[in-house]
Design an enzyme around this catalytic site. Structure first.
Site, PDB file in Angstrom:
ATOM      1  N   ASP A  34       0.849  -1.172   0.065  1.00  0.00           N
ATOM      2  CA  ASP A  34      -0.035  -0.008  -0.015  1.00  0.00           C
ATOM      3  C   ASP A  34       0.736   1.054   0.176  1.00  0.00           C
ATOM      4  O   ASP A  34       0.383   2.419   0.581  1.00  0.00           O
ATOM      5  CB  ASP A  34      -1.042   0.066   1.303  1.00  0.00           C
ATOM      6  N   HIS A 240      26.148   4.418 -17.195  1.00  0.00           N
ATOM      7  CA  HIS A 240      25.036   4.744 -16.434  1.00  0.00           C
ATOM      8  C   HIS A 240      25.006   3.733 -15.164  1.00  0.00           C
ATOM      9  O   HIS A 240      23.968   3.182 -14.742  1.00  0.00           O
ATOM     10  CB  HIS A 240      23.510   4.035 -17.098  1.00  0.00           C
ATOM     11  N   ASP A 257      28.143  11.977 -11.127  1.00  0.00           N
ATOM     12  CA  ASP A 257      27.058  12.555 -12.189  1.00  0.00           C
ATOM     13  C   ASP A 257      25.796  12.597 -11.327  1.00  0.00           C
ATOM     14  O   ASP A 257      25.091  11.790 -11.098  1.00  0.00           O
ATOM     15  CB  ASP A 257      26.822  11.677 -13.384  1.00  0.00           C
ATOM     16  N   ASP A 268      22.075  19.184 -13.910  1.00  0.00           N
ATOM     17  CA  ASP A 268      22.795  17.928 -14.235  1.00  0.00           C
ATOM     18  C   ASP A 268      24.247  18.054 -14.229  1.00  0.00           C
ATOM     19  O   ASP A 268      24.677  18.927 -15.202  1.00  0.00           O
ATOM     20  CB  ASP A 268      22.183  17.395 -15.506  1.00  0.00           C
ATOM     21  N   HIS A 351      29.370   8.710 -26.310  1.00  0.00           N
ATOM     22  CA  HIS A 351      27.987   9.206 -26.148  1.00  0.00           C
ATOM     23  C   HIS A 351      28.156  10.801 -26.765  1.00  0.00           C
ATOM     24  O   HIS A 351      29.303  11.079 -27.171  1.00  0.00           O
ATOM     25  CB  HIS A 351      27.707   9.216 -24.807  1.00  0.00           C
ATOM     26  N   HIS A 355      22.710  17.399 -24.118  1.00  0.00           N
ATOM     27  CA  HIS A 355      21.255  17.308 -24.447  1.00  0.00           C
ATOM     28  C   HIS A 355      20.492  18.638 -23.596  1.00  0.00           C
ATOM     29  O   HIS A 355      21.122  19.415 -22.992  1.00  0.00           O
ATOM     30  CB  HIS A 355      20.775  15.837 -23.646  1.00  0.00           C
ATOM     31  N   HIS A 362      16.389  15.020 -19.461  1.00  0.00           N
ATOM     32  CA  HIS A 362      16.926  15.049 -20.905  1.00  0.00           C
ATOM     33  C   HIS A 362      15.453  15.719 -21.346  1.00  0.00           C
ATOM     34  O   HIS A 362      14.508  15.107 -21.793  1.00  0.00           O
ATOM     35  CB  HIS A 362      16.897  13.770 -21.185  1.00  0.00           C
ATOM     36  N   GLU A 389      29.028  18.107 -21.848  1.00  0.00           N
ATOM     37  CA  GLU A 389      29.428  16.707 -20.957  1.00  0.00           C
ATOM     38  C   GLU A 389      30.371  15.760 -21.774  1.00  0.00           C
ATOM     39  O   GLU A 389      30.040  14.553 -21.822  1.00  0.00           O
ATOM     40  CB  GLU A 389      28.431  16.024 -20.299  1.00  0.00           C
ATOM     41  N   TYR A 393      36.843   7.162 -21.502  1.00  0.00           N
ATOM     42  CA  TYR A 393      36.492   5.870 -20.638  1.00  0.00           C
ATOM     43  C   TYR A 393      37.515   4.945 -21.128  1.00  0.00           C
ATOM     44  O   TYR A 393      37.338   4.259 -22.326  1.00  0.00           O
ATOM     45  CB  TYR A 393      35.016   5.661 -20.666  1.00  0.00           C
ATOM     46  N   ARG A 410      34.437  12.278 -16.920  1.00  0.00           N
ATOM     47  CA  ARG A 410      33.553  13.182 -17.465  1.00  0.00           C
ATOM     48  C   ARG A 410      33.223  14.412 -16.759  1.00  0.00           C
ATOM     49  O   ARG A 410      33.318  14.379 -15.471  1.00  0.00           O
ATOM     50  CB  ARG A 410      31.913  12.270 -17.633  1.00  0.00           C
ATOM     51  N   GLU A 412      30.768  17.741 -16.863  1.00  0.00           N
ATOM     52  CA  GLU A 412      29.493  18.218 -17.119  1.00  0.00           C
ATOM     53  C   GLU A 412      29.086  19.657 -16.594  1.00  0.00           C
ATOM     54  O   GLU A 412      28.934  19.416 -15.412  1.00  0.00           O
ATOM     55  CB  GLU A 412      28.467  17.140 -17.202  1.00  0.00           C
TER      56      GLU A 412
END
Length: 442
Positions: A34, A240, A257, A268, A351, A355, A362, A389, A393, A410, A412
């Site tokens: 619930d 991710h 991130d 972001d 990548h 964005h 996004h 960003e 890697y 990374r 960003e």
């Protein structure tokens, strides 16, 4: 409520005269037993209403002839007994007055009202094929109107996709939106700085995540804008990664991130730093390469330039660095142009460089100029908001210099396109090698 009323007026003005649009907010979703997931309204609905209660719908009727445009809210009825358990609810009358609608009714009346509102209108705008239950509900409304054909009443002859109109509106952020995005970015930047100050070898990734979440909430942010990524060592090469349960080791880089959501607008940010406070030479080499790539991408943000220029500027710098530092075989590829032509960079950078950003992390809006032949990259305009960003890697692999293995980086930032160039919202998060090492020493 002025921004919301102005947006409703703009949308209605862009619709066919006399047409009707309907838009629902998000449903509540059960987590288990619930217990529900924390409720978050639909972004499109909020953009037009500012109303955050579930079980709500907005109907817009476009002006036609002497009849003005109308905005109608359908929401839960006032229920004092239910408020003891679940908290305050406006009810139609208070919602109409507080949020500037022309009319408001209980949501239980929506189906009956739509059968009347759709009579003799030229078209219906809604989120076509967005939700199967909504499509079925719309079909029911249209059948109810068509059943009155013998009385001379006609159903809409066209259905049109509402979200394409809203996507274009949401792509340009007004002053109120930019202020909220700046607040979200500032809180998120402070959270990244807090995590850097707290970091020590041996900590678990989730301990650093807790520092972020603490800083978000203590500054009034309602939610994380997305599941935070806190990735140490080789985990940073998983784009991710979200487990956030590994223990950091002395010498690891940590990639975080994470951004908060403040009054429905997302930040972001990604920062990468050494958990012991000191970059090794290989780490510093690749970090400063990514930083140069980001600087090149930021320099490409100008009104009138294609969105694709941002990615291409970062790619050229990264590709040159991959050749220089032996990640790519210079004898084989020879030049940056060859690397780009063969997409040889993809094992290390797979990548895009950014964005759109806004109510959704996004955010909505096409990256292509749909109205132009060939659909090339759309041109940047003042008020657009985007992330920048670039990253690199390096997984262990034959032919890859071992000194770079398991380094994931990374960087960003969040940016508003200004009248002449970019306005970076996320300067509160340290970014250069000197800034990061100085903060962590302190």
């Amino acid at each position: 409520m002025n921004p919301y009323a102005a947006r409703r007026a703009r949308l209605a003005a862009g619709m066919e005269p006399g047409a009707v649009a309907v838009l629902f907010t998000a449903p509540e979703v059960a987590r288990n037993s619930d217990s529900d997931y924390p409720y978050r309204h639909d972004s499109y609905f909020y953009y037009l209403t500012g109303f955050t209660e579930p079980e709500s719908a907005l109907v817009l009727v476009a002006a036609r002839g002497d009849a003005p445009a109308r905005s109608i809210l359908f929401c839960r009825e006032k229920d004092v007994d239910r408020e003891i358990w679940d908290g305050f609810r406006h009810g139609p009358a208070a919602a109409r007055d507080s949020f500037g609608f022309d009319e408001a009714y209980p949501v239980s009346e929506l189906d009956a009202q739509m059968a009347c509102l759709l009579a003799d209108v030229p078209s219906l705008y809604y989120a076509i094929a967005h939700d199967a239950s909504l499509d079925a509900r719309v079909a029911g409304w249209l059948r109810a109107v068509r059943a009155k054909a013998r009385s001379g009443i006609a159903a809409p002859s066209r259905t049109q996709h509402l979200l394409t109109l809203l996507d274009e509106m949401r792509l340009l952020k007004d002053d109120a939106e930019q202020a909220l995005m700046q607040r979200a970015a500032s809180i998120s930047g402070q959270a990244h700085a807090r995590a850097m100050r707290a970091a020590r070898p041996g900590m678990f990734e989730y301990e650093l995540e807790a520092e972020l979440l603490h800083e978000f909430r203590r500054n009034g942010a309602q939610f994380p804008a997305y599941t935070p990524i806190v990735a140490a060592g080789g985990n940073a090469c998983i784009l991710h990664y979200s487990a956030n349960n590994a223990q950091t080791q002395d010498g690891d880089l940590v990639l975080i991130d994470a951004g908060c959501e403040f009054d429905s607008y997302a930040a972001d940010i990604t920062r990468t730093f050494p958990v012991n406070g000191r970059f090794s030479e290989p780490q510093k080499t690749l970090y400063e390469l990514v930083l140069r790539a980001q600087a090149a991408a930021l320099a490409a943000i100008e009104p009138g330039r294609p969105y694709s220029d941002v990615h291409e500027a970062a790619l050229r710098v990264l590709s040159a660095g991959m050749l220089e530092h032996g990640l790519l075989d210079k004898a084989k590829y020879g030049s940056v142009d060859n690397v780009l032509a063969e997409r040889a960079y993809t094992p290390f950078y797979m990548h895009g460089t950014g964005h759109w950003l806004g109510l959704d992390v996004h955010d909505t809006g096409s990256y292509r100029a749909l109205e132009r032949e060939g659909k090339p990259s759309r041109l940047l305009m003042p008020g657009m908001a985007l992330t920048v960003e670039p990253g690199i890697y390096v997984r262990p692999a034959p032919g890859v210099p071992e000194r770079f293995w398991n380094i994931g980086i990374r960087i960003e930032d969040d940016v508003i396109v200004g009248d002449v160039g970019p306005r970076v919202l996320t300067d509160a998060a340290p970014k250069t090698v000197l800034e990061i090492e100085a903060l962590m020493r302190g």
